[in-house]
Design an enzyme around this catalytic site. Structure first.
Site, PDB file in Angstrom:
ATOM      1  N   ASP A  82       0.772  -1.089  -0.022  1.00 40.47           N
ATOM      2  CA  ASP A  82       0.105   0.063   0.038  1.00 40.47           C
ATOM      3  C   ASP A  82       0.820   1.098   0.016  1.00 40.47           C
ATOM      4  OD1 ASP A  82       0.793  -0.876   2.754  1.00 40.47           O
ATOM      5  OD2 ASP A  82      -0.733   0.804   3.493  1.00 40.47           O
TER       6      ASP A  82
ATOM      7  N   ASP B  23       7.396   4.612  -1.887  1.00 38.12           N
ATOM      8  CA  ASP B  23       7.210   4.258  -0.547  1.00 38.12           C
ATOM      9  C   ASP B  23       5.923   3.153  -0.560  1.00 38.12           C
ATOM     10  OD1 ASP B  23       7.037   3.242   2.189  1.00 38.12           O
ATOM     11  OD2 ASP B  23       6.706   5.614   2.849  1.00 38.12           O
TER      12      ASP B  23
ATOM     13  N   GLU C 131       0.166  -1.313   5.510  1.00 36.84           N
ATOM     14  CA  GLU C 131       1.141  -1.186   6.533  1.00 36.84           C
ATOM     15  C   GLU C 131       1.020   0.502   6.957  1.00 36.84           C
ATOM     16  OE1 GLU C 131       5.303   0.527   7.655  1.00 36.84           O
ATOM     17  OE2 GLU C 131       3.803   1.261   5.973  1.00 36.84           O
ATOM     18  N   GLU C 132       0.674   1.228   5.924  1.00 39.89           N
ATOM     19  CA  GLU C 132       0.574   2.758   6.368  1.00 39.89           C
ATOM     20  C   GLU C 132      -0.399   3.180   7.062  1.00 39.89           C
ATOM     21  OE1 GLU C 132       3.209   4.559   5.430  1.00 39.89           O
ATOM     22  OE2 GLU C 132       4.072   3.824   3.573  1.00 39.89           O
TER      23      GLU C 132
ATOM     24  N   HIS D  25       5.229  10.649   2.297  1.00 33.63           N
ATOM     25  CA  HIS D  25       3.875  11.021   2.728  1.00 33.63           C
ATOM     26  C   HIS D  25       3.507  12.393   2.376  1.00 33.63           C
ATOM     27  CE1 HIS D  25       4.348   7.681   5.996  1.00 33.63           C
ATOM     28  NE2 HIS D  25       4.557   7.370   4.941  1.00 33.63           N
TER      29      HIS D  25
END
Length: 487
Positions: free
Chosen positions: A79, A116, A146-147, A457
């Site tokens: 993800d 990422d 995961e995020e 991010h």
């Protein structure tokens, strides 16, 4: 394949990375990308498992001569964080990422890139596909979500994993990572009374723009402004000095990203307009001074708005501001044993107003579970005092540093031999899935390595072609060197 990535080496890495960028794969939307990779592995004839959370476990036999080397687990997450600029039209549930390149730098058009961790996934897929890379038996573990809470790895069937030498391919910084913080995401909900705005009041929007934001772990020591917190400070001032009425507050997209943009709708007495504009000009100067090193482009905007209906009752608006201004947000403590490494931090990631309900989502990190629990307890008590509902959305454990890691020593030897300099070894304030592996397998030898990401991010996320090339070479050399692991 994206035109801008054609001709780059390693060609297959960039081809697969290109394909992954064209498949929407934001957190909690991983089915399509998981199905794609599962089919990819099935076509290769590899032993593959896909669970209900869309995690994947793929196994590949050792190449000749590596049968006695330890099993290696390659791990990455499928993800990505979905952040975009306010003026960018993009639907992360269906639109591919628009990938661009400027020389060595690969980035996206107004959105996060997803390097990422698409680079880590591409590395793993290339190793699975290749017939030319010497390696021991491999177990590739690709996780979902995961995020946004690590729900994927919590659903993983660890009994299917035999390897205890684990190479995490999530993004790293300047070298390898050998320990990380534990992370907990919390949610607070306030039910606030509303009433009609005073007759004759005018409406406006106060906006904060121009902040850099960033990764709430890796960038926390850079003292970047958090738009949610800055907006709360401004609204507190306007409320006390001018009695403005607050209709609602919106800020942030992700709990693990430092909030870059926020806006509030307010109602005010017409005769106060000039003084309001003067005060907001003062705030512009004050924040520019506060953030001149970290966020030199910060802007405080005051714009007219169409007339609204009701507003928060004054006492209710005060409850909201009491909450926002007392949440731990930013760096809380540095690691006293490892210079330059954060120990504990908090982040007000998302604020949403829906009618009478205001939701505040925060994220806490610490290398010490006791310190993380301390922050959670503080904020749970704050929520109870202010009549807010409090819940924990997700939590992941810290990953303890092991000074005797043979995997770390091996990678350092390989790097120094190849590049003629020492490899940077770090403990990260960013959370990753190594903590979950460490909790399941306390005897495991774990190292996190991967492509260095800039602006993680945020819509400024980018990765360098040269970094991808170097990290790919290091992964191949590490797998080839695993026969020396015991030495």
């Amino acid at each position: 394949m994206y035109e801008c990535l054609k001709g780059l080496e390693p060609a297959r890495v960039f081809e697969i990375f290109s394909q992954l960028c064209q498949i929407p794969h934001g957190s909690k939307n991983e089915k399509e990308i998981s199905d794609y990779i599962y089919g990819f592995c099935q076509d290769l004839g590899l032993e593959s498992y896909q669970d209900e959370a869309y995690n994947l476990i793929i196994k590949k036999p050792a190449t000749p001569g590596y049968e006695d080397a330890p099993v290696v687990v390659l791990q990455a997450h499928m993800d990505m964080v979905c952040e975009k600029n306010a003026d960018k039209v993009h639907d992360f549930t269906k639109d591919p990422i628009t990938v661009l390149r400027d020389g060595d730098r690969i980035y996206a058009d107004g959105t996060t890139l997803g390097a990422d961790d698409a680079t880590g996934v591409a590395f793993a897929m290339c190793v699975l596909e290749s017939g030319d890379i010497p390696h021991p038996r491999l177990e590739v573990v690709l996780t979902a979500d995961e995020e946004a809470g690590m729900s994927g790895i919590r659903a993983l069937d660890f009994s299917k994993i035999q390897g205890r030498v684990i190479v995490n391919l999530d993004c790293s910084d300047e070298g390898i990572v050998v320990g990380c913080a534990g992370v907990t995401s919390t949610r607070m909900e306030l039910e606030l009374g509303r009433e009609q705005a005073p007759e004759g009041y005018q409406w406006a929007k106060v906006k904060i723009r121009g902040l850099k934001g960033g990764h709430s772990g890796l960038d926390i020591t850079k003292e970047r402004g958090n738009a949610n917190l800055l907006m709360a400070r401004i609204l507190s001032c306007l409320n006390q000095e001018f009695g403005v009425r607050l209709e609602g507050l919106e800020g942030g997209l992700q709990t693990n990203a430092i909030c870059r943009e926020a806006e509030a709708v307010i109602a005010y007495a017409p005769e106060q307009k000039e003084k309001l504009e003067e005060k907001l000009a003062w705030w512009q100067q004050a924040l520019a001074k506060e953030l001149k090193a970290s966020d030199p482009n910060v802007r405080v905007l005051f714009e007219g708005s169409k007339p609204g209906g009701d507003v928060l009752a004054q006492a209710e608006a005060e409850r909201l501001l009491d909450l926002l201004l007392n949440i731990d947000c930013g760096l809380v403590a540095m690691n006293v044993e490892v210079p330059g490494v954060p120990e504990t931090s908090g982040n007000i990631g998302v604020v949403r107003t829906e009618g009478s309900r205001v939701t505040v989502r925060t994220l806490y990190r610490s290398g010490l579970d006791s310190k993380k629990q301390y922050l959670i307890d503080k904020n749970q008590r704050l929520a109870r005092r202010l009549g807010a509902k409090f819940s924990i959305e997700s939590s992941s454990p810290e990953w303890e540093y092991k000074s005797d890691s043979r995997l770390s020593a091996l990678i350092q030897r390989i790097f120094e031999k190849r590049f003629g300099k020492k490899l940077v070894v770090e403990i990260s304030h960013g959370g990753n899935e190594c903590g979950a592996f460490f909790r399941q397998f306390p005897d495991a030898d774990i190292v996190c390595t991967g492509t260095q990401i800039s602006g993680a991010h945020t819509p400024d996320e980018s990765v360098l072609v040269s970094t991808v090339q170097k990290e790919w070479e290091m992964l191949c050399l590490t797998l080839e060197g695993m026969r020396e692991y015991e030495s």
